[in-house]
Design a protein around this motif. Structure first.
Motif, short mmCIF file in Angstrom:
data_model
loop_
_atom_site.label_atom_id
_atom_site.label_comp_id
_atom_site.label_asym_id
_atom_site.label_seq_id
_atom_site.Cartn_x
_atom_site.Cartn_y
_atom_site.Cartn_z
N GLN A 147 50.37 42.21 48.97
CA GLN A 147 48.86 41.78 48.96
C GLN A 147 47.81 43.09 49.13
O GLN A 147 46.91 43.20 48.43
CB GLN A 147 48.64 40.97 50.08
N HIS A 161 42.58 43.01 36.78
CA HIS A 161 43.92 42.29 36.92
C HIS A 161 44.81 42.49 35.87
O HIS A 161 46.22 42.35 36.28
CB HIS A 161 43.52 40.62 36.78
N LYS A 176 46.46 37.62 40.72
CA LYS A 176 45.40 37.11 41.23
C LYS A 176 45.70 36.18 42.41
O LYS A 176 44.49 36.44 43.25
CB LYS A 176 44.69 36.10 40.08
N SER A 177 46.70 35.65 42.44
CA SER A 177 47.25 34.92 43.67
C SER A 177 47.19 35.99 44.74
O SER A 177 46.83 35.57 45.78
CB SER A 177 48.38 34.11 43.50
N ILE A 179 45.83 38.60 45.24
CA ILE A 179 44.80 39.20 45.68
C ILE A 179 43.89 38.28 46.38
O ILE A 179 43.39 38.48 47.73
CB ILE A 179 43.76 39.89 44.41
N ARG A 180 43.71 36.91 45.89
CA ARG A 180 42.99 35.80 46.47
C ARG A 180 43.61 35.55 47.72
O ARG A 180 42.89 35.46 48.91
CB ARG A 180 43.04 34.58 45.62
N ARG A 181 44.93 35.54 48.11
CA ARG A 181 45.58 35.25 49.46
C ARG A 181 45.15 36.29 50.37
O ARG A 181 45.26 35.97 51.43
CB ARG A 181 46.94 34.73 49.20
N LEU A 183 42.95 38.42 50.37
CA LEU A 183 41.25 38.36 50.91
C LEU A 183 41.24 37.31 51.84
O LEU A 183 40.47 37.42 52.73
CB LEU A 183 40.56 38.44 49.53
N MET A 184 41.89 36.01 51.58
CA MET A 184 41.55 34.88 52.43
C MET A 184 42.48 35.77 53.93
O MET A 184 41.83 35.08 54.77
CB MET A 184 42.31 33.76 51.86
N LYS A 187 39.94 37.73 55.61
CA LYS A 187 38.59 37.09 56.15
C LYS A 187 39.24 36.33 57.38
O LYS A 187 38.38 36.44 58.41
CB LYS A 187 38.30 36.10 55.16
#
Length: 192
Positions: A147, A161, A176-177, A179-181, A183-184, A187
């Motif tokens: 990540q 990507h 993409k998953s 990166i998304r996970r 970033l979550m 946060k």
């Protein structure tokens, strides 16, 4: 044609040749190592350079990767993927290790993060301004290596990507998953 009388594709033929060279390198055959280097070094250097954006770092990563291949060729098994994929993975991890070593995020302060910024405003920059460099650094360390690598390469190196997927030898959806996970998770960490 192969031993069974079936036509082999160019890729299969190349992978078989690379496998034979790796097997010879495992026996410390210097000529096989030279041939292997000639066959794949340009592709491996391209990957190292794309990840690092620095010729000297890419050259160092390539050299280190081939040293690892020389010492570990006997550990290669078909279940680790195609020979070229295995070697590219070694080069990728060595490059990422060198990037991390040259930019130690654990002790990074405001100056380190300013050096990594690419000038574009994005979600990480906004969050950095709110939480501070120390908090972001700590939260980045809590992410998995995958990540953290994908986020840093995406936001600080500007890789798309598709470029990340190629560099990480993974499908675009998986990248993409990550990166998304990631970033979550960043946060959530920064909101604590």
């Amino acid at each position: 044609m192969d031993d069974t009388g079936q036509n082999m594709t160019v890729d299969e033929s190349e992978q078989k040749e690379l496998l034979n060279l790796l097997l010879a390198v495992a026996q410390h055959d210097r000529e096989a190592f030279r041939q292997l280097y000639q066959r794949v070094s340009a592709r491996m250097f391209g990957l190292c350079y794309k990840l690092s954006g620095q010729q000297d770092l890419a050259e160092e990563a390539l050299q280190d990767a081939f040293v690892q291949i020389w010492h570990n060729a006997g550990e290669y098994h078909g279940d680790r993927g195609a020979p070229l994929g295995w070697m590219l993975t070694i080069a990728r991890y060595r490059t990422l290790d060198l990037i991390r070593a040259r930019r130690p995020l654990r002790s990074a302060g405001d100056d380190m993060l300013k050096h990594l910024e690419d000038g574009r405003r994005g979600p990480l920059e906004t969050r950095l301004q709110q939480a501070g460099a120390t908090a972001l650094t700590g939260c980045l360390e809590e992410l998995s290596d995958t990540q953290r690598d994908t986020i840093l390469l995406s936001y600080y190196r500007g890789l798309t990507h598709d470029e990340l997927a190629q560099a990480m030898s993974s499908p675009v959806g998986t990248v993409k998953s990550w990166i998304r996970r990631g970033l979550m998770a960043l946060k959530r960490c920064l909101e604590r």
